[in-house]
Scaffold this motif. Structure first.
Motif, PDB file in Angstrom:
ATOM      1  N   VAL A  41       0.844  -1.189   0.000  1.00  0.00           N
ATOM      2  CA  VAL A  41       0.000   0.000   0.000  1.00  0.00           C
ATOM      3  C   VAL A  41       0.884   1.246   0.000  1.00  0.00           C
ATOM      4  O   VAL A  41       1.845   1.336   0.775  1.00  0.00           O
ATOM      5  N   VAL A  42       0.563   2.192  -0.873  1.00  0.00           N
ATOM      6  CA  VAL A  42       1.256   3.475  -0.931  1.00  0.00           C
ATOM      7  C   VAL A  42       0.217   4.573  -0.738  1.00  0.00           C
ATOM      8  O   VAL A  42      -0.813   4.588  -1.419  1.00  0.00           O
ATOM      9  N   THR A  43       0.454   5.482   0.217  1.00  0.00           N
ATOM     10  CA  THR A  43      -0.448   6.619   0.409  1.00  0.00           C
ATOM     11  C   THR A  43       0.344   7.912   0.283  1.00  0.00           C
ATOM     12  O   THR A  43       1.535   7.959   0.594  1.00  0.00           O
ATOM     13  N   LEU A  44      -0.331   8.952  -0.181  1.00  0.00           N
ATOM     14  CA  LEU A  44       0.291  10.261  -0.375  1.00  0.00           C
ATOM     15  C   LEU A  44      -0.455  11.307   0.433  1.00  0.00           C
ATOM     16  O   LEU A  44      -1.690  11.385   0.390  1.00  0.00           O
ATOM     17  N   ARG A 142      -5.037  10.144  -1.207  1.00  0.00           N
ATOM     18  CA  ARG A 142      -4.528   9.478  -2.411  1.00  0.00           C
ATOM     19  C   ARG A 142      -3.748   8.236  -2.009  1.00  0.00           C
ATOM     20  O   ARG A 142      -2.808   8.322  -1.223  1.00  0.00           O
ATOM     21  N   PHE A 143      -4.113   7.109  -2.590  1.00  0.00           N
ATOM     22  CA  PHE A 143      -3.515   5.846  -2.170  1.00  0.00           C
ATOM     23  C   PHE A 143      -3.787   4.778  -3.221  1.00  0.00           C
ATOM     24  O   PHE A 143      -4.599   4.961  -4.137  1.00  0.00           O
ATOM     25  N   GLY A 144      -3.117   3.640  -3.064  1.00  0.00           N
ATOM     26  CA  GLY A 144      -3.342   2.519  -3.958  1.00  0.00           C
ATOM     27  C   GLY A 144      -2.550   1.311  -3.504  1.00  0.00           C
ATOM     28  O   GLY A 144      -1.753   1.382  -2.563  1.00  0.00           O
ATOM     29  N   HIS A 162       4.161  13.694   1.066  1.00  0.00           N
ATOM     30  CA  HIS A 162       4.784  12.766   2.008  1.00  0.00           C
ATOM     31  C   HIS A 162       4.229  11.378   1.722  1.00  0.00           C
ATOM     32  O   HIS A 162       3.022  11.196   1.574  1.00  0.00           O
ATOM     33  N   VAL A 163       5.126  10.391   1.650  1.00  0.00           N
ATOM     34  CA  VAL A 163       4.760   9.033   1.249  1.00  0.00           C
ATOM     35  C   VAL A 163       4.777   8.099   2.460  1.00  0.00           C
ATOM     36  O   VAL A 163       5.689   8.143   3.284  1.00  0.00           O
ATOM     37  N   GLU A 180       9.683  12.126   1.245  1.00  0.00           N
ATOM     38  CA  GLU A 180       8.940  13.073   0.430  1.00  0.00           C
ATOM     39  C   GLU A 180       9.312  12.928  -1.040  1.00  0.00           C
ATOM     40  O   GLU A 180      10.450  12.583  -1.374  1.00  0.00           O
ATOM     41  N   VAL A 181       8.339  13.163  -1.890  1.00  0.00           N
ATOM     42  CA  VAL A 181       8.585  13.195  -3.331  1.00  0.00           C
ATOM     43  C   VAL A 181       8.011  14.490  -3.893  1.00  0.00           C
ATOM     44  O   VAL A 181       6.958  14.960  -3.450  1.00  0.00           O
ATOM     45  N   LYS A 182       8.727  15.070  -4.836  1.00  0.00           N
ATOM     46  CA  LYS A 182       8.248  16.254  -5.535  1.00  0.00           C
ATOM     47  C   LYS A 182       7.833  15.823  -6.926  1.00  0.00           C
ATOM     48  O   LYS A 182       8.660  15.398  -7.735  1.00  0.00           O
ATOM     49  N   ILE A 183       6.538  15.902  -7.194  1.00  0.00           N
ATOM     50  CA  ILE A 183       5.994  15.427  -8.464  1.00  0.00           C
ATOM     51  C   ILE A 183       5.793  16.620  -9.394  1.00  0.00           C
ATOM     52  O   ILE A 183       4.961  17.497  -9.124  1.00  0.00           O
ATOM     53  N   PRO A 184       6.572  16.701 -10.473  1.00  0.00           N
ATOM     54  CA  PRO A 184       6.401  17.802 -11.424  1.00  0.00           C
ATOM     55  C   PRO A 184       5.197  17.579 -12.325  1.00  0.00           C
ATOM     56  O   PRO A 184       4.608  16.493 -12.341  1.00  0.00           O
TER      57      PRO A 184
END
Length: 225
Positions: A41-44, A142-144, A162-163, A180-184
């Motif tokens: 599971v990944v959540t944002l 947001r998750f999946g 934040h992940v 953390e990820v920065k999504i362009p």
């Protein structure tokens, strides 16, 4: 008429701008050996947003297994538990995030179960001890869950997130900080890895032991995300 055209142009511009800011996060999940990791599971957590998709879900029972093995939902989601087998099941959970029991039944119970608290819910069947499933309830919008190739695509507005990562075999069955990820605006491909506890089989298929009991013990001290 001119005023109507003006309002329409403004609305169209806003919609177009919103669509332009959408981006895709392409995720590849590995375990500590570098193997693709299914059912992670990944959540944002980031820019404000509503939960993705409708607040409803199904956890089926097929071939005496929960399907899917791992289900991720947003807090406040009602879940139905259809039984697609030609035998009866009795679904239950003792998890702090949701305690419930669906007594011996066939078909689909008329009332769904409301999952109104974040956390990990371990599912078992009182008739078939080897049946084991998980519901991951999150407050993040947001998750999946990763597929059989360990992959997951999330469509989100561009921004910094934040992940959080989780898997049934994660250490102490606890969520893991993914940083953390920065999504362009053009999107991002990101690889994550999780250290897993050794386990004979992730999804038991024979009544050799109480899979539910073992999983519940591991999750006994779980903390809400």
């Amino acid at each position: 008429m001119a005023r109507f055209r003006s309002l329409f142009f403004i609305a169209a511009t806003l919609c177009s701008s919103g669509m332009a800011s959408a981006a895709t996060l392409q995720i590849q999940m590995h375990d500590q050996r570098g193997q693709p990791l299914v059912d992670a599971v990944v959540t944002l957590q980031g820019p404000a947003g509503q939960p993705a998709g409708a607040l409803k879900a199904d956890m089926d029972q097929r071939s005496q297994q929960f399907a899917p093995h791992v289900l991720a939902v947003h807090t406040g989601t009602p879940i139905k538990f259809p039984n697609s087998d030609n035998i009866r099941h009795q679904v239950y959970s003792f998890s702090p995030a949701k305690r419930f029991e669906l007594r011996l039944y066939e078909g689909t119970p008329s009332d769904p179960v409301l999952f109104d608290k974040p956390g990990v819910v371990v599912l078992g069947c009182n008739i078939h001890d080897w049946m084991l499933g998980y519901v991951y309830v999150t407050e993040d919008p947001r998750f999946g869950v990763t597929d059989t190739q360990g992959q997951l695509a999330l469509n989100v507005p561009a921004g910094v997130y934040h992940v959080t990562l989780w898997h049934p075999q994660a250490l102490d069955m606890q969520p893991v900080n993914g940083g953390e990820v920065k999504i362009p605006a053009q999107g991002l491909q990101q690889v994550f890895a999780l250290n897993l506890e050794a386990q004979a089989t992730q999804s038991p298929t024979a009544p050799t032991s109480s899979a539910f009991g073992d999983a519940f013990k591991r999750a006994a001290h779980e903390t809400a995300q």
